[in-house]
Design a protein around this motif. Structure first.
Motif, PDB file in Angstrom:
ATOM      1  N   GLU A 119       0.827  -1.210   0.000  1.00  0.00           N
ATOM      2  CA  GLU A 119       0.000   0.000   0.000  1.00  0.00           C
ATOM      3  C   GLU A 119       0.860   1.259   0.000  1.00  0.00           C
ATOM      4  O   GLU A 119       0.550   2.238  -0.707  1.00  0.00           O
ATOM      5  CB  GLU A 119      -0.917  -0.003   1.220  1.00  0.00           C
ATOM      6  CG  GLU A 119      -1.931  -1.136   1.257  1.00  0.00           C
ATOM      7  CD  GLU A 119      -1.356  -2.450   1.758  1.00  0.00           C
ATOM      8  OE1 GLU A 119      -2.085  -3.467   1.707  1.00  0.00           O
ATOM      9  OE2 GLU A 119      -0.178  -2.477   2.177  1.00  0.00           O
ATOM     10  N   ARG A 122       2.429   1.767  -3.390  1.00  0.00           N
ATOM     11  CA  ARG A 122       1.404   2.211  -4.340  1.00  0.00           C
ATOM     12  C   ARG A 122       1.123   3.708  -4.173  1.00  0.00           C
ATOM     13  O   ARG A 122       1.041   4.449  -5.161  1.00  0.00           O
ATOM     14  CB  ARG A 122       0.132   1.405  -4.143  1.00  0.00           C
ATOM     15  CG  ARG A 122      -0.912   1.602  -5.243  1.00  0.00           C
ATOM     16  CD  ARG A 122      -2.118   0.700  -5.023  1.00  0.00           C
ATOM     17  NE  ARG A 122      -1.716  -0.690  -4.914  1.00  0.00           N
ATOM     18  CZ  ARG A 122      -1.853  -1.435  -3.826  1.00  0.00           C
ATOM     19  NH1 ARG A 122      -2.373  -0.917  -2.727  1.00  0.00           N
ATOM     20  NH2 ARG A 122      -1.478  -2.699  -3.811  1.00  0.00           N
ATOM     21  N   GLU A 126       1.847   6.648  -6.941  1.00  0.00           N
ATOM     22  CA  GLU A 126       0.774   7.528  -7.411  1.00  0.00           C
ATOM     23  C   GLU A 126       1.134   8.998  -7.247  1.00  0.00           C
ATOM     24  O   GLU A 126       0.653   9.857  -7.986  1.00  0.00           O
ATOM     25  CB  GLU A 126      -0.518   7.212  -6.656  1.00  0.00           C
ATOM     26  CG  GLU A 126      -1.135   5.871  -7.036  1.00  0.00           C
ATOM     27  CD  GLU A 126      -2.272   5.460  -6.113  1.00  0.00           C
ATOM     28  OE1 GLU A 126      -2.484   6.164  -5.087  1.00  0.00           O
ATOM     29  OE2 GLU A 126      -2.922   4.441  -6.392  1.00  0.00           O
ATOM     30  N   HIS A 153       6.788  -1.230  -8.906  1.00  0.00           N
ATOM     31  CA  HIS A 153       6.863   0.064  -8.232  1.00  0.00           C
ATOM     32  C   HIS A 153       8.222   0.742  -8.410  1.00  0.00           C
ATOM     33  O   HIS A 153       8.363   1.922  -8.101  1.00  0.00           O
ATOM     34  CB  HIS A 153       6.586  -0.102  -6.736  1.00  0.00           C
ATOM     35  CG  HIS A 153       5.210  -0.594  -6.430  1.00  0.00           C
ATOM     36  ND1 HIS A 153       4.077   0.133  -6.716  1.00  0.00           N
ATOM     37  CD2 HIS A 153       4.779  -1.759  -5.867  1.00  0.00           C
ATOM     38  CE1 HIS A 153       3.000  -0.547  -6.331  1.00  0.00           C
ATOM     39  NE2 HIS A 153       3.408  -1.686  -5.820  1.00  0.00           N
TER      40      HIS A 153
END
Length: 240
Positions: A119, A122, A126, A153
């Protein structure tokens, strides 16, 4: 908020961890071949063998033309020899055990992401923050990250075997800066080890964040550099 051009990550015990301790997995592999060796004895032998082999053949024996597979096969054999399997007739069994464990640890099934790792990665991705992995792992690292769902990632992955330097040598961080083109003052590293991650990255001129363990934090690490959980990181960094 710290504005960055690059965020590098340690991997083992920062993003990924073993599903089973080394002593338990080595002991189970031995048991499957009819050998009884206690996990505690194997764990102690492994630590001794790893320390000695790292001293004799740093960076997976790169300077000797060894490579990670031969390095690990030798380490596994040495671990079990220290547990008493040192007879000539044990050689074939040790070779088979070493090959089995090398294959096992190459598979994503032997590893799991730490809580919050997917998480956090991510969220940072973003945000548009370029990221890379900088690890003392061997050349299997990129494929292992891919198998665990984390490779996407990272812009690139730098392991000690291919870099030729291992943390806490700051040259592995200087190589990361060279690859990225980022200025040291606009780059930061995240890891769980004070000497290998926090201190070494700062010696290379980078910022650093230390993932806090269960004990008291090392003296001299500012509170804002400590992470009680990975989920705190996105609020402390941004893209330059």
């Amino acid at each position: 908020m710290l504005r960055l051009q690059l965020l590098t990550w340690d991997v083992k015990d920062t993003l990924l961890r073993l599903r089973l301790p080394v002593g338990e997995s080595y002991s189970a592999a031995a048991r499957s071949r009819g050998l009884e060796v206690s996990p505690r004895a194997v764990e102690a032998a492994f630590r001794q063998a790893h320390r000695e082999r790292s001293r004799r053949f740093p960076n997976y024996g790169r300077a000797r033309g060894m490579g990670c597979e031969a390095w690990w096969l030798g380490l596994v054999r040495d671990t079990f020899r220290r547990c008493g399997l040192a007879r000539e007739e044990d050689a074939g069994l040790l070779a088979a055990l070493a090959e089995q464990l090398y294959r096992d640890y190459s598979r994503a099934e032997s590893w799991e992401p730490l809580p919050g790792a997917p998480e956090t990665l991510r969220r940072l991705r973003e945000m548009g923050l370029p990221m890379a992995a900088v690890s003392n792992f061997d050349r299997r690292l990129a494929e292992l990250l891919r198998g665990c769902g984390l490779r996407g990632h990272f812009s690139w992955v730098l392991n000690a075997e291919e870099a030729g330097f291992a943390k806490p040598d700051p040259r592995i961080f200087l190589e990361a800066l060279r690859l990225s083109g980022a200025e040291p003052g606009l780059a930061a590293h995240v890891g769980d080890d004070y000497e290998h991650d926090y201190r070494a990255a700062r010696q290379a001129g980078m910022h650093a964040f230390l993932l806090a363990g269960t004990g008291p934090p090392p003296s001299g690490v500012p509170r804002e550099h400590l992470l009680e959980s990975l989920s705190q990181l996105p609020g402390r960094v941004g893209k330059a």
